[in-house]
Design a protein around this motif. Structure first.
Motif, PDB file in Angstrom:
ATOM      1  N   GLY A   8      21.073  10.978  21.906  1.00 48.13           N
ATOM      2  CA  GLY A   8      21.908  10.960  20.701  1.00 48.13           C
ATOM      3  C   GLY A   8      21.812  12.236  19.879  1.00 48.13           C
ATOM      4  O   GLY A   8      22.680  12.504  19.055  1.00 48.13           O
ATOM      5  N   TYR A   9      20.775  13.035  20.098  1.00 39.17           N
ATOM      6  CA  TYR A   9      20.648  14.290  19.354  1.00 39.17           C
ATOM      7  C   TYR A   9      21.536  15.356  19.978  1.00 39.17           C
ATOM      8  O   TYR A   9      21.873  15.282  21.156  1.00 39.17           O
ATOM      9  N   HIS A  10      21.862  16.375  19.194  1.00 40.99           N
ATOM     10  CA  HIS A  10      22.671  17.485  19.681  1.00 40.99           C
ATOM     11  C   HIS A  10      21.769  18.693  19.928  1.00 40.99           C
ATOM     12  O   HIS A  10      20.977  19.056  19.050  1.00 40.99           O
ATOM     13  N   GLU A  11      21.921  19.272  21.089  1.00 41.03           N
ATOM     14  CA  GLU A  11      21.176  20.489  21.424  1.00 41.03           C
ATOM     15  C   GLU A  11      21.771  21.607  20.568  1.00 41.03           C
ATOM     16  O   GLU A  11      22.999  21.767  20.533  1.00 41.03           O
ATOM     17  N   LEU A  12      20.948  22.326  19.862  1.00 43.56           N
ATOM     18  CA  LEU A  12      21.530  23.350  18.982  1.00 43.56           C
ATOM     19  C   LEU A  12      20.728  24.641  18.985  1.00 43.56           C
ATOM     20  O   LEU A  12      19.580  24.690  19.437  1.00 43.56           O
ATOM     21  N   VAL A  13      21.393  25.675  18.492  1.00 44.54           N
ATOM     22  CA  VAL A  13      20.724  26.933  18.179  1.00 44.54           C
ATOM     23  C   VAL A  13      21.086  27.206  16.727  1.00 44.54           C
ATOM     24  O   VAL A  13      22.272  27.306  16.393  1.00 44.54           O
ATOM     25  N   GLY A 118      11.108  14.286  12.153  1.00 44.73           N
ATOM     26  CA  GLY A 118      12.507  14.702  11.998  1.00 44.73           C
ATOM     27  C   GLY A 118      12.710  16.108  12.514  1.00 44.73           C
ATOM     28  O   GLY A 118      11.773  16.907  12.551  1.00 44.73           O
ATOM     29  N   SER A 119      13.950  16.411  12.874  1.00 43.62           N
ATOM     30  CA  SER A 119      14.263  17.689  13.515  1.00 43.62           C
ATOM     31  C   SER A 119      13.949  18.884  12.616  1.00 43.62           C
ATOM     32  O   SER A 119      13.615  19.965  13.107  1.00 43.62           O
ATOM     33  N   ASP A 120      14.095  18.719  11.286  1.00 44.25           N
ATOM     34  CA  ASP A 120      13.920  19.849  10.363  1.00 44.25           C
ATOM     35  C   ASP A 120      12.520  19.918   9.762  1.00 44.25           C
ATOM     36  O   ASP A 120      12.219  20.844   9.005  1.00 44.25           O
ATOM     37  N   GLY A 134      16.407  23.346  20.666  1.00 42.27           N
ATOM     38  CA  GLY A 134      16.177  21.941  20.966  1.00 42.27           C
ATOM     39  C   GLY A 134      17.042  21.136  20.014  1.00 42.27           C
ATOM     40  O   GLY A 134      18.229  21.398  19.870  1.00 42.27           O
ATOM     41  N   ARG A 135      16.427  20.187  19.287  1.00 41.24           N
ATOM     42  CA  ARG A 135      17.206  19.519  18.242  1.00 41.24           C
ATOM     43  C   ARG A 135      16.951  20.173  16.884  1.00 41.24           C
ATOM     44  O   ARG A 135      17.310  19.637  15.838  1.00 41.24           O
ATOM     45  N   GLY A 136      16.322  21.359  16.920  1.00 41.78           N
ATOM     46  CA  GLY A 136      16.029  22.119  15.694  1.00 41.78           C
ATOM     47  C   GLY A 136      14.538  22.223  15.461  1.00 41.78           C
ATOM     48  O   GLY A 136      14.085  22.933  14.573  1.00 41.78           O
ATOM     49  N   SER A 160      25.817  11.535   4.878  1.00 37.46           N
ATOM     50  CA  SER A 160      24.769  11.110   5.804  1.00 37.46           C
ATOM     51  C   SER A 160      24.790  12.013   7.033  1.00 37.46           C
ATOM     52  O   SER A 160      25.848  12.218   7.647  1.00 37.46           O
ATOM     53  N   THR A 161      23.632  12.557   7.388  1.00 35.19           N
ATOM     54  CA  THR A 161      23.566  13.494   8.521  1.00 35.19           C
ATOM     55  C   THR A 161      24.092  12.861   9.820  1.00 35.19           C
ATOM     56  O   THR A 161      24.938  13.464  10.487  1.00 35.19           O
ATOM     57  N   PRO A 162      23.633  11.644  10.214  1.00 35.22           N
ATOM     58  CA  PRO A 162      24.170  11.055  11.457  1.00 35.22           C
ATOM     59  C   PRO A 162      25.689  10.892  11.407  1.00 35.22           C
ATOM     60  O   PRO A 162      26.372  11.072  12.412  1.00 35.22           O
ATOM     61  N   VAL A 164      27.816  12.824   9.822  1.00 37.13           N
ATOM     62  CA  VAL A 164      28.464  14.132   9.999  1.00 37.13           C
ATOM     63  C   VAL A 164      28.424  14.533  11.482  1.00 37.13           C
ATOM     64  O   VAL A 164      29.428  15.000  12.037  1.00 37.13           O
ATOM     65  N   TYR A 165      27.286  14.318  12.147  1.00 34.78           N
ATOM     66  CA  TYR A 165      27.213  14.595  13.592  1.00 34.78           C
ATOM     67  C   TYR A 165      28.215  13.712  14.347  1.00 34.78           C
ATOM     68  O   TYR A 165      28.872  14.159  15.291  1.00 34.78           O
ATOM     69  N   GLY A 166      28.325  12.453  13.917  1.00 36.08           N
ATOM     70  CA  GLY A 166      29.271  11.527  14.561  1.00 36.08           C
ATOM     71  C   GLY A 166      30.701  12.011  14.401  1.00 36.08           C
ATOM     72  O   GLY A 166      31.517  11.929  15.323  1.00 36.08           O
TER      73      GLY A 166
END
Ligand code: C5P
Length: 288
Positions: A8-13, A118-120, A134-136, A160-162, A164-166
């Motif tokens: 469910g997480y997004h791979e990011l840079v 959490g990712s951050d 990764g996921r941050g 809500s972060t989820p 916004v990703y959704g």
């Protein structure tokens, strides 16, 4: 930003920069995990779901000590604002409880717990300027010798972060303004890193971007007016911060940031306008 992974997480840079807006977390002995929140309390979970309480319990479990602390959060970072305020509190709670309980975990162990929370959260511990992959949660420090001056437009209400990703996923499926994945996993935002090394705000302005911005704007169309107001007021660039709705405007220097903030305060698009500089360190212990 890559596509959603099976978990469910997004791979990011992403490039993180810590700025001079902070919460104060105070940890004192107690029987169980207690939480008191002051400052901007709207929308902050005041029970055990709060990320700072989860951080305390995770550390206690890992170190094999009783989870016994009273955490007081003085919130100054906008809540649900896309500025990782909850992550900052969790990072601070880890450091403070580690000291209070004498658990003596090393930096690597704390970073591992942070990533679980959490990712951050790992970045909230380290601060400065860093590339997150990764996921941050996987961090590489970035050479960013200059001081950067920002103005933050803080909107009414959070996002809500989820969600916004959704919305990003939905826009991509619909072929909307989110488009196809623009950054493949592992790619380096080369222009941004070069601009940070060069310490030239105009170069940085040209390289700024946020793949989550179309999703945040889709959920909160009024942000477009806020971004336009920033451009009209003379910001070098304006982007949604993280998952929004806070927007970050880049200024030329400290004086310009103060003038820009004054104009944006008068423009009526933002609940609050704050000036900040970066990079600054991550969570720090203040003995009291
Ligand atoms: O890691 P954290 O708990 O802060 O993430 C909150 C939510 O944001 C996740 O549940 C997920 O929906 C989304 N997210 C994501 N990809 C990331 C980071 C967060 O999809 N790299």
């Amino acid at each position: 930003m890559g596509a959603a992974r099976p978990d469910g997480y997004h791979e990011l840079v992403t490039v993180f920069q810590a700025v001079s807006i902070h919460d104060v977390v105070t940890a004192t002995p107690a029987d169980g995990v207690e939480l008191v929140v002051s400052g901007g309390t709207d929308g902050v979970p005041t029970d055990g779901r709060n990320l700072a309480c989860r951080a305390a319990r995770l550390l206690a479990r890992t170190a094999g000590v009783p989870a016994a602390v009273r955490l007081e959060l003085d919130k100054r970072i906008p809540v649900a604002g896309g500025m990782a305020g909850g992550s900052a509190d969790a990072a601070a709670a880890l450091l403070a409880c580690d000291r209070l309980w004498g658990t003596g975990l090393d930096r690597a162990a704390l970073l591992e717990l942070a990533a679980e929370l959490g990712s951050d959260v790992p970045f909230a511990l380290t601060g400065g300027t860093a590339v997150g992959t990764g996921r941050g949660e996987r961090l590489t420090p970035v050479l960013a010798p200059g001081q950067w001056h920002w103005v933050f437009g803080i909107a009414d209400g959070g996002l809500s972060t989820p969600q916004v990703y959704g919305e990003l996923d939905r826009l991509r499926t619909a072929g909307g303004p989110g488009g196809e994945p623009t950054v493949t996993a592992g790619a380096e935002p080369a222009a941004l890193l070069a601009a940070l090394r060069g310490a030239d705000p105009r170069q940085l302005a040209a390289a700024l971007g946020n793949d989550l911005q179309p999703a945040a704007l889709s959920l909160r169309p009024q942000l477009r007016q806020g971004l336009r107001a920033g451009a009209e007021a003379g910001a070098l660039a304006g982007i949604v911060s993280g998952s929004g709705p806070t927007c970050a405007f880049l200024a030329r220097d400290a004086d310009h940031a103060v003038r820009l903030a004054a104009t944006l305060s008068g423009a009526g698009q933002w609940r609050t306008v704050r000036v900040a500089h970066g990079p600054v360190p991550g969570a720090r212990l203040l003995e009291g």
